[in-house]
Design a protein around this motif. Structure first.
Motif, mmCIF file in Angstrom:
data_model
loop_
_atom_site.group_PDB
_atom_site.id
_atom_site.type_symbol
_atom_site.label_atom_id
_atom_site.label_comp_id
_atom_site.label_asym_id
_atom_site.label_seq_id
_atom_site.Cartn_x
_atom_site.Cartn_y
_atom_site.Cartn_z
ATOM 1 N N ARG A 214 -18.214 -50.907 -4.903
ATOM 2 C CA ARG A 214 -18.955 -51.800 -4.456
ATOM 3 C C ARG A 214 -20.583 -51.892 -4.452
ATOM 4 O O ARG A 214 -20.754 -50.758 -4.987
ATOM 5 N N ARG A 215 -21.264 -52.592 -4.224
ATOM 6 C CA ARG A 215 -22.891 -52.479 -4.122
ATOM 7 C C ARG A 215 -23.123 -52.938 -2.898
ATOM 8 O O ARG A 215 -23.029 -54.188 -2.564
ATOM 9 N N VAL A 216 -23.904 -52.128 -2.193
ATOM 10 C CA VAL A 216 -24.621 -52.388 -0.898
ATOM 11 C C VAL A 216 -25.814 -52.896 -1.120
ATOM 12 O O VAL A 216 -26.499 -52.044 -1.759
ATOM 13 N N VAL A 217 -26.532 -54.023 -0.647
ATOM 14 C CA VAL A 217 -27.836 -54.531 -1.106
ATOM 15 C C VAL A 217 -28.537 -54.775 0.152
ATOM 16 O O VAL A 217 -27.987 -55.379 1.111
ATOM 17 N N LEU A 218 -29.720 -54.131 0.027
ATOM 18 C CA LEU A 218 -30.561 -54.518 1.203
ATOM 19 C C LEU A 218 -31.812 -55.514 0.697
ATOM 20 O O LEU A 218 -32.403 -55.564 -0.292
ATOM 21 N N ILE A 219 -31.821 -56.604 1.159
ATOM 22 C CA ILE A 219 -32.548 -57.865 0.842
ATOM 23 C C ILE A 219 -33.713 -58.173 1.819
ATOM 24 O O ILE A 219 -33.313 -58.283 3.134
ATOM 25 N N ALA A 220 -34.903 -58.267 1.539
ATOM 26 C CA ALA A 220 -35.891 -58.503 2.368
ATOM 27 C C ALA A 220 -35.858 -60.099 2.709
ATOM 28 O O ALA A 220 -35.123 -60.936 2.021
ATOM 29 N N ALA A 221 -36.750 -60.238 3.612
ATOM 30 C CA ALA A 221 -36.689 -61.836 4.124
ATOM 31 C C ALA A 221 -37.083 -62.734 3.026
ATOM 32 O O ALA A 221 -36.761 -64.114 3.059
ATOM 33 N N SER A 222 -37.804 -62.253 2.270
ATOM 34 C CA SER A 222 -38.252 -63.208 1.175
ATOM 35 C C SER A 222 -37.467 -63.372 0.149
ATOM 36 O O SER A 222 -37.653 -64.277 -0.888
ATOM 37 N N GLY A 223 -36.273 -62.923 0.095
ATOM 38 C CA GLY A 223 -35.216 -62.924 -0.886
ATOM 39 C C GLY A 223 -34.867 -61.938 -1.965
ATOM 40 O O GLY A 223 -34.095 -61.884 -2.609
ATOM 41 N N GLU A 224 -36.067 -60.957 -1.909
ATOM 42 C CA GLU A 224 -36.037 -60.122 -3.116
ATOM 43 C C GLU A 224 -35.087 -58.847 -2.454
ATOM 44 O O GLU A 224 -35.125 -58.450 -1.445
ATOM 45 N N VAL A 225 -34.609 -58.174 -3.683
ATOM 46 C CA VAL A 225 -33.797 -57.035 -3.137
ATOM 47 C C VAL A 225 -34.646 -55.708 -3.082
ATOM 48 O O VAL A 225 -35.323 -55.670 -3.984
ATOM 49 N N GLU A 226 -34.600 -55.275 -2.137
ATOM 50 C CA GLU A 226 -35.521 -54.201 -1.859
ATOM 51 C C GLU A 226 -35.001 -52.661 -2.582
ATOM 52 O O GLU A 226 -35.653 -52.082 -3.054
ATOM 53 N N ARG A 227 -33.611 -52.454 -2.320
ATOM 54 C CA ARG A 227 -32.857 -51.400 -2.954
ATOM 55 C C ARG A 227 -31.306 -51.756 -2.798
ATOM 56 O O ARG A 227 -30.921 -52.544 -1.879
ATOM 57 N N ASP A 228 -30.621 -51.139 -3.287
ATOM 58 C CA ASP A 228 -29.247 -51.098 -3.357
ATOM 59 C C ASP A 228 -28.495 -49.528 -3.396
ATOM 60 O O ASP A 228 -29.292 -48.728 -4.120
ATOM 61 N N TRP A 229 -27.277 -49.710 -3.169
ATOM 62 C CA TRP A 229 -26.431 -48.367 -3.227
ATOM 63 C C TRP A 229 -25.476 -48.828 -4.049
ATOM 64 O O TRP A 229 -24.366 -49.724 -3.478
ATOM 65 N N THR A 230 -24.538 -48.074 -4.889
ATOM 66 C CA THR A 230 -23.253 -48.181 -5.410
ATOM 67 C C THR A 230 -22.303 -47.259 -4.566
ATOM 68 O O THR A 230 -22.562 -46.068 -4.093
ATOM 69 N N VAL A 231 -21.324 -47.825 -3.924
ATOM 70 C CA VAL A 231 -20.298 -46.957 -3.043
ATOM 71 C C VAL A 231 -19.003 -47.400 -3.399
ATOM 72 O O VAL A 231 -18.802 -48.514 -4.139
ATOM 73 N N VAL A 232 -18.109 -46.425 -3.259
ATOM 74 C CA VAL A 232 -16.487 -46.387 -3.452
ATOM 75 C C VAL A 232 -15.923 -46.514 -2.016
ATOM 76 O O VAL A 232 -16.036 -45.595 -1.336
ATOM 77 N N VAL A 233 -15.319 -47.450 -1.908
ATOM 78 C CA VAL A 233 -14.568 -47.567 -0.262
ATOM 79 C C VAL A 233 -13.182 -47.275 -0.637
ATOM 80 O O VAL A 233 -12.445 -47.951 -1.315
ATOM 81 N N GLY A 234 -12.710 -46.478 0.008
ATOM 82 C CA GLY A 234 -11.048 -45.906 0.051
ATOM 83 C C GLY A 234 -10.882 -45.261 -1.280
ATOM 84 O O GLY A 234 -11.769 -44.858 -2.036
ATOM 85 N N ALA A 235 -9.796 -44.961 -1.465
ATOM 86 C CA ALA A 235 -9.215 -44.225 -2.632
ATOM 87 C C ALA A 235 -10.142 -42.808 -2.486
ATOM 88 O O ALA A 235 -9.761 -41.944 -1.811
ATOM 89 N N ALA A 236 -11.397 -42.734 -3.512
ATOM 90 C CA ALA A 236 -11.908 -41.415 -3.677
ATOM 91 C C ALA A 236 -12.672 -41.205 -2.497
ATOM 92 O O ALA A 236 -13.020 -40.011 -2.350
ATOM 93 N N GLY A 237 -12.948 -42.234 -1.664
ATOM 94 C CA GLY A 237 -13.723 -41.957 -0.475
ATOM 95 C C GLY A 237 -12.757 -41.291 0.621
ATOM 96 O O GLY A 237 -13.239 -40.984 1.671
ATOM 97 N N GLU A 238 -11.563 -41.263 0.704
ATOM 98 C CA GLU A 238 -10.517 -40.944 1.633
ATOM 99 C C GLU A 238 -10.196 -39.360 1.376
ATOM 100 O O GLU A 238 -10.403 -38.711 0.547
#
Length: 238
Positions: A214-238
């Motif tokens: 997955r990609r978790v995205v932090l979005i400012a009120a203006s609509g621009e993406v301030e930064r993002d993180w690539t995450v793996v949920v489950g499987a390799a994360g468990e």
């Protein structure tokens, strides 16, 4: 045998905050070079200092010195974020200490090691109450561009995300992207500030996180993406 000349805990804390005279600081520096027991005490004093900072228990002068001299270290900043998460869980449990102090120190060091190794705070679970949510902290320095994706276990119900932001005066939203499709996680988030850091926080249901890359995205009120993180949920994360 007790060393009558050993520095007190207060002296060690003052050394950390650069509040000793030059002569006293130099004498302590020299002793730390060859005294392993004293070096261990200093590490414990630093853990206690970070814990007090996380709980807002420092006086004004100590808090300012902590910001000026300790927060310049990225590892200290990461440990502070972890300590805040622990402090928040203690508050949710009615302010009760759920572990003895020496054990709490070990937990704080484990949390710091987890951040350094995996670039994310591992689930901070207490034995009670069952309703306590696991907490994950996403830091600015672990945003996109890191060498590896962040991993986390597949949640059973929900998790709490704490995400560092650049500007405490803006409002933010969080979203998750899968195969280019963006799904909102939380909107209109107001940043909180503590010890020079700003972050937003949101409860995220397990169904929204799903499993896989997955990609978790932090979005400012203006609509621009301030930064993002690539995450793996489950499987390799468990």
């Amino acid at each position: 045998m007790t060393d009558a000349n050993a520095p007190t805990d207060d002296t060690l804390r003052r050394w950390l905050l650069q509040q000793l005279t030059d002569a006293d600081a130099q004498a302590l520096d020299a002793r730390l070079m060859h005294d392993d027991a004293l070096a261990e005490r200093l590490r414990e004093a630093e853990t206690d200092l970070i814990d007090d900072a996380a709980r807002g228990a420092l006086g004004a002068d100590d808090a300012e010195a902590f910001r000026r001299y300790r927060l310049v270290d990225p590892q200290t900043r990461e440990r502070l974020v972890a300590a805040r998460a622990f402090a928040r869980l203690r508050e949710e449990e009615g302010g009760q200490e759920v572990v003895r102090r020496p054990h709490r120190r070990r937990l704080a060091w484990l949390a710091a090691a987890a951040i350094a190794a995996a670039a994310i705070v591992l689930p901070m679970r207490w034995t009670s109450p069952p309703a306590t949510l696991p907490t994950y902290v996403l830091l600015a320095q672990t945003a996109r561009g890191a060498e590896a994706a962040l991993t986390l276990p597949a949640p059973q119900t929900a998790v709490r995300l704490q995400v560092e932001v650049a500007d405490a005066t803006r409002r933010y939203a969080l979203a998750i992207e899968t195969n280019g499709r963006r799904t909102p996680l939380a909107r209109d988030l107001v940043p909180r500030e503590a010890d020079g850091y700003a972050y937003v926080e949101a409860r995220v249901e397990a169904a929204l996180l799903g499993q896989g890359r997955r990609r978790v995205v932090l979005i400012a009120a203006s609509g621009e993406v301030e930064r993002d993180w690539t995450v793996v949920v489950g499987a390799a994360g468990e």
